[in-house]
Write a protein that holds these residues in place. Structure first.
Motif, short mmCIF file in Angstrom:
data_model
loop_
_atom_site.label_atom_id
_atom_site.label_comp_id
_atom_site.label_asym_id
_atom_site.label_seq_id
_atom_site.Cartn_x
_atom_site.Cartn_y
_atom_site.Cartn_z
N ILE A 186 0.71 -0.89 0.32
CA ILE A 186 -0.42 -0.09 -0.13
C ILE A 186 0.96 1.50 -0.28
N ALA A 187 0.74 2.13 -1.27
CA ALA A 187 1.62 3.51 -1.30
C ALA A 187 0.61 4.50 -0.64
N LEU A 188 1.22 4.97 0.31
CA LEU A 188 0.28 6.00 1.19
C LEU A 188 0.75 7.35 1.02
N MET A 189 0.51 8.42 0.36
CA MET A 189 0.83 9.98 0.29
C MET A 189 0.28 10.81 1.81
N GLU A 190 0.88 11.24 2.54
CA GLU A 190 0.81 12.07 3.91
C GLU A 190 -0.11 12.52 3.74
N GLY A 191 -1.72 12.18 5.11
CA GLY A 191 -2.81 12.34 4.79
C GLY A 191 -3.88 11.46 4.04
N GLN A 192 -3.29 10.95 3.15
CA GLN A 192 -4.48 9.75 2.09
C GLN A 192 -4.43 8.95 3.24
N ALA A 193 -5.32 8.12 2.48
CA ALA A 193 -6.02 6.53 3.77
C ALA A 193 -6.93 6.37 2.82
N GLU A 194 -6.96 4.98 2.83
CA GLU A 194 -6.99 3.94 1.91
C GLU A 194 -8.33 2.44 2.38
N LYS A 195 -8.91 2.09 2.04
CA LYS A 195 -8.74 1.15 2.68
C LYS A 195 -9.15 -0.38 1.93
N ILE A 196 -8.47 -0.82 3.41
CA ILE A 196 -7.65 -2.31 3.44
C ILE A 196 -8.70 -3.34 2.45
N PRO A 197 -7.97 -4.23 1.42
CA PRO A 197 -8.87 -4.44 0.72
C PRO A 197 -9.18 -6.27 1.55
N GLY A 198 -11.47 -6.45 1.41
CA GLY A 198 -10.99 -7.53 2.84
C GLY A 198 -11.89 -7.40 3.98
N SER A 202 -9.71 1.18 7.20
CA SER A 202 -8.98 1.99 5.99
C SER A 202 -7.23 2.09 6.74
N LEU A 203 -6.72 2.90 5.98
CA LEU A 203 -5.21 3.21 6.63
C LEU A 203 -4.87 4.49 6.79
N ARG A 204 -5.02 5.68 7.14
CA ARG A 204 -4.64 6.76 6.69
C ARG A 204 -2.70 7.30 7.57
N LEU A 205 -2.29 7.51 6.52
CA LEU A 205 -0.78 8.04 6.69
C LEU A 205 -0.76 9.69 7.10
N ASP A 206 -0.75 9.63 8.62
CA ASP A 206 -0.83 11.47 8.99
C ASP A 206 0.78 11.79 8.64
N SER A 207 1.46 10.77 8.93
CA SER A 207 3.27 11.85 8.93
C SER A 207 4.21 10.69 8.20
N PHE A 208 5.19 11.40 8.14
CA PHE A 208 5.66 10.30 7.39
C PHE A 208 7.81 10.70 7.46
N PHE A 371 5.45 9.59 -0.02
CA PHE A 371 4.88 8.92 -0.12
C PHE A 371 5.86 7.31 0.49
N SER A 372 5.03 6.92 1.46
CA SER A 372 5.58 5.72 1.86
C SER A 372 4.91 4.39 1.69
N VAL A 373 5.78 3.36 1.67
CA VAL A 373 5.00 1.43 1.29
C VAL A 373 4.99 0.77 2.04
N LEU A 374 3.59 0.52 3.05
CA LEU A 374 3.48 -0.42 4.07
C LEU A 374 2.95 -1.73 3.30
N GLU A 375 3.52 -2.92 3.84
CA GLU A 375 3.00 -3.57 3.46
C GLU A 375 2.23 -4.66 4.43
N ALA A 376 1.06 -4.96 3.62
CA ALA A 376 0.06 -5.76 5.18
C ALA A 376 0.39 -7.38 4.76
N SER A 377 0.67 -7.74 5.75
CA SER A 377 0.90 -9.44 5.19
C SER A 377 -0.19 -10.57 6.49
N SER A 378 -1.02 -11.28 5.92
CA SER A 378 -1.41 -12.25 7.04
C SER A 378 -0.89 -13.70 6.97
N ASP A 379 -0.69 -14.10 7.58
CA ASP A 379 0.07 -15.09 7.64
C ASP A 379 -0.38 -15.76 8.65
N PRO A 380 -1.46 -17.40 8.20
CA PRO A 380 -2.30 -17.88 9.78
C PRO A 380 -1.25 -19.30 9.80
#
Ligand code: HEM
Lengths: 445, 270
Positions: A186-198, A202-208, A371-380
């Motif tokens: 997920i690439a987020l600009m400062e101030g931008q929010a994005e819904k996490i699929p599934g 949502s995750l919002r980047l407040d500052s980087f 922008f900050s690139v975050l990676e969301a991982s789920s690992d059961p």
């Protein structure tokens, strides 16, 4: 299941063959670069590429060639444990009886007498000796049978079983991870929010922020993020390398960052031939009017200017190493300036064309949104791996540091006495030690 | 005195420990062995001081560059030698182990390994760095003991006439190797594999990624699993067993040095 197949699956012979096979395959996988495109292999390993692609050696660790022996190894571990466990459990449960499988009844007459005495008049001394050696001791005397049992290191008896169980769980967790784990970036600009699929948040980047060492190298990247549910902030946390955010069975990691150069804002200094100096801020692609009929436009911005072999400008990296902007100035319908202006080398006008001598453009500064690139991982599978690892370590500890030792001595009326000495490891040395303690002569049984 | 002069001093003392050790092999005088042991102990104290100073000066774990890691590995080997000498008496293995220590010290103090304190990249800033690397290298030090004993076992000819204790000495080498694996294997499992997975899951978001360094740690570990099972279940001893222990340690060395220089991957800072 036919007993032959069972035996085969439970055999250490199979385990050893599989260990060797897995070692060889694993080595091959480190010699051949993994996860490249087919063309990569055709280009760099022309003689082998057909074989590599046919056997899936380009993604060996997720190919059937590798996964089948691993799977077989897991079956091997399961069957091996199923076979070992009952015998050991019987040994544990069985406190007042002979254990059928082993034994040494081939004692010399003198030693038999000695054993009988240990169970009769010397029995308290026997108990004391073994208690001093930190054994758990049990003495049972009925009318026609006397039994002495001393043992220590009970966890050590099941050490290998714990190790193997841990491994089974780890491999199972690994297979689950391989099949079900997911990663999205997920690439987020400062101030931008994005819904996490599934997910319903949502995750919002407040500052980087990037922190630097005094010598200019990067110390840390920090993303301050908010978790939003139905527009409400649930949680705020700083994600940095080695400090992920855990939320709703997802882990968010700081993976990388970048700047959106296409949205760069440039500050240009324009020297007109008449000597006037004007400074303007404008975005890439934007046109602004300076005065009557004169317009200035930035056509593009390149953070790390380079020319390729055909003379085309491109950016060598995404970092602001050699920033340059392509600027055009038009008077009426007349282009009076076109060229690259450089941030670090304002004198560089090799790539400029102007019809008005004295007209100069200078790139004074530039900013671009980060922008900050975050990676969301789920690992059961991960939790299984942790549980398995814990059992594995406990099992190793027990196997190597709490060696199981057992001495059984019994006498049934009318029969010769029997003696059983068992240690999971170094059995012969232990037998000699016990024979010494008990003052027995028989050295070789 | 700075950290590096202390290291050089420790190096020289280890060298002396090695020389006296070899002398004690030629002429089995108990005093020589004692002198060798106490020299080693003295070098160890200086070396520990050197590592401590480095840690204080850099403010971080003393194993983030090759210079530091090799020095720490040498230190761990010395610790293993001291423990084994006290508990089991290393006899023939001792001086050859000092040879390994001296070689590591020569490598670490050579100009080929830069000694600057460079800033830590973000991925290395974690207390798992401490646990992961220190426990792994400690484990590898014990595996080095097994390596040397096994190599000596392989190189010692089977029979020499008129030496009744010859066979007993070979047995001893075999025993030392096994006991060293019994300590090194659990440490290596914990440090390299388990702590490694935990750290990877925190830093990169996955506990296992088939990175060459990960795979080579796994290969090393599988060799020792092979060693234990052929021995425990098949009763392999002596040559065949020793050969596996030697191969296992070569794999560990390759994980340590080879992967960084010859293969590419995430671990290539190092
Ligand atoms: C990488 C995989 C494996 C590891 C790390 C492992 C580890 C161990 C360890 C640490 C021990 C105790 C050794 C000792 O006390 O000296 C052991 C014993 C044993 N292992 Fe494994 N093992 C593995 C795979 C297997 C497999 C697949 C089998 C199946 C045939 C197996 C069969 C045994 C047996 C029969 C013992 C002896 C049990 C006893 O003494 O009670 N192992 N293993």
């Amino acid at each position: 299941m036919p007993s032959g197949a069972w035996k085969f699956l439970a055999s250490v012979r199979l385990a050893i063959a599989l260990l060797i096979l897995i070692i060889i395959l694993a080595i091959i996988g480190t010699l051949i670069p993994q996860e490249q495109s087919p063309d990569f292999y055709r280009k760099h390993l022309p003689g082998l590429s057909a074989l590599i692609l046919f056997l899936n050696l380009d993604h060996l660790y997720r190919s059937p060639l590798f996964l089948s022996p691993v799977f077989l190894f897991m079956l091997n571990l399961i069957f091996c444990s199923l076979q070992q466990f009952p015998a050991k459990f019987r040994r544990l449960r069985n406190r007042d009886k002979t254990i059928p499988d082993t034994g040494s009844n081939l004692l010399e007459p003198r030693d038999r007498n000695r054993l009988e005495r240990w169970l009769e008049e010397d029995r308290l001394q026997l108990v004391t000796i073994f208690k001093k050696l930190r054994y758990r001791v049990r003495l049972v005397r009925t009318d026609d049978e006397k039994i002495f049992l001393a043992r220590k290191g009970l966890p050590g008896l099941f050490g290998p079983e714990l190790v193997h169980l841990g491994l089974i769980i780890i491999i199972a967790g690994g297979l689950i991870s391989a099949i079900f784990s997911q990663r999205i970036s997920i690439a987020l600009m400062e101030g931008q929010a994005e819904k996490i699929p599934g997910k319903n948040f949502s995750l919002r980047l407040d500052s980087f922020t990037t922190e630097y060492y005094p010598d200019g190298s990067v110390k840390d990247w920090k993303s301050l993020v908010s978790v939003l549910e139905n527009g409400q902030v649930r949680l705020q946390k700083t994600i940095e390398v080695n400090h992920p955010l855990k939320y709703d069975r997802l882990n968010f990691f700081q993976m990388s960052y970048g700047q959106d150069w296409d949205s760069a804002v440039l500050e240009l200094e324009i020297r007109l031939p008449e000597g006037q100096v004007r400074t303007s801020s404008l975005k890439t692609g934007e046109t602004i009017s300076l005065e009557e009929g004169t317009r200035i436009r930035t056509l593009s911005f390149i953070p790390d200017f380079q020319l390729d072999s055909s003379g085309q400008a491109y950016s060598r990296s995404a970092e602001a190493v050699n920033p340059a902007a392509l600027v055009e100035i038009v008077q009426g319908n007349h282009q009076v300036f076109l060229g690259w202006v450089f941030y670090r080398q304002p004198e560089n006008n090799r790539f400029q064309r102007t019809s008005q001598s004295g007209l100069k453009v200078n790139l004074k500064s530039f900013t671009a949104p980060t922008f900050s690139v975050l990676e969301a991982s789920s690992d059961p599978g991960a939790n299984l791996v942790w549980v398995g690892s814990g059992l594995l370590l406990l099992g190793l500890l027990a196997s190597f540091y709490l060696p199981y030792k057992e001495v059984r001595l019994g006498h049934r009326a009318g029969n010769p006495p029997w003696l059983l000495v068992y240690a999971r490891k170094q059995g012969e040395a232990f037998r000699r030690e016990v024979y010494n303690i008990l003052g027995l002569k028989s050295k070789n049984t | 005195m700075n950290e590096f002069s202390l290291l050089l001093l420790a190096f020289i003392i280890y060298l002396l420990a090695m020389v006296t050790g070899f002398i004690s092999l030629l002429r089995p005088v108990a005093r020589m062995r004692k002198i060798s042991y106490y020299l080693g102990l003295g070098g160890f104290v200086l070396h520990s001081l050197s590592l401590t100073m480095r840690t204080v000066q850099s403010g971080r774990a003393p194993f983030t560059t090759m210079y530091e890691s090799v020095s720490f590995l040498a230190w761990s080997c010395v610790l293993a030698v001291i423990i084994f000498e006290r508990k089991f008496r290393l006899e023939k293995t001792g001086p050859y182990l000092w040879l390994v220590v001296v070689a590591l010290m020569a490598l670490t103090s050579s100009p080929a390994l830069p000694r600057d304190i460079t800033p830590l990249v973000p991925a290395l800033q974690s207390y798992w760095l401490w646990l992961h690397v220190s426990v792994t290298l400690l484990g590898e030090a014990f595996l080095a003991v097994a390596f040397v004993a096994s190599l000596l076992y392989i190189l010692t000819p089977e029979k020499k006439f008129s030496q009744p204790d010859h066979e007993a000495r070979r047995q001893k080498l075999d025993q030392v190797a096994y006991r060293a694996v019994a300590i090194g294997f659990p440490l290596f499992t914990m440090g390299a594999l388990v702590f490694g997975m935990i750290w990877a899951s925190k830093a990169w978001g996955r506990y296992w990624g088939w990175d060459p360094k990960e795979v080579w740690s796994l290969i090393t570990w599988l060799f020792y699993a092979l060693y234990l099972h052929t021995r425990l279940v098949y009763g392999w001893k002596g040559k065949k067993s020793a050969l596996i222990a030697v191969l296992g340690f070569l794999a560990a060395l390759f994980t340590f040095f080879g992967v960084n220089y010859l293969l590419s991957g995430l671990h290539s800072y190092g």
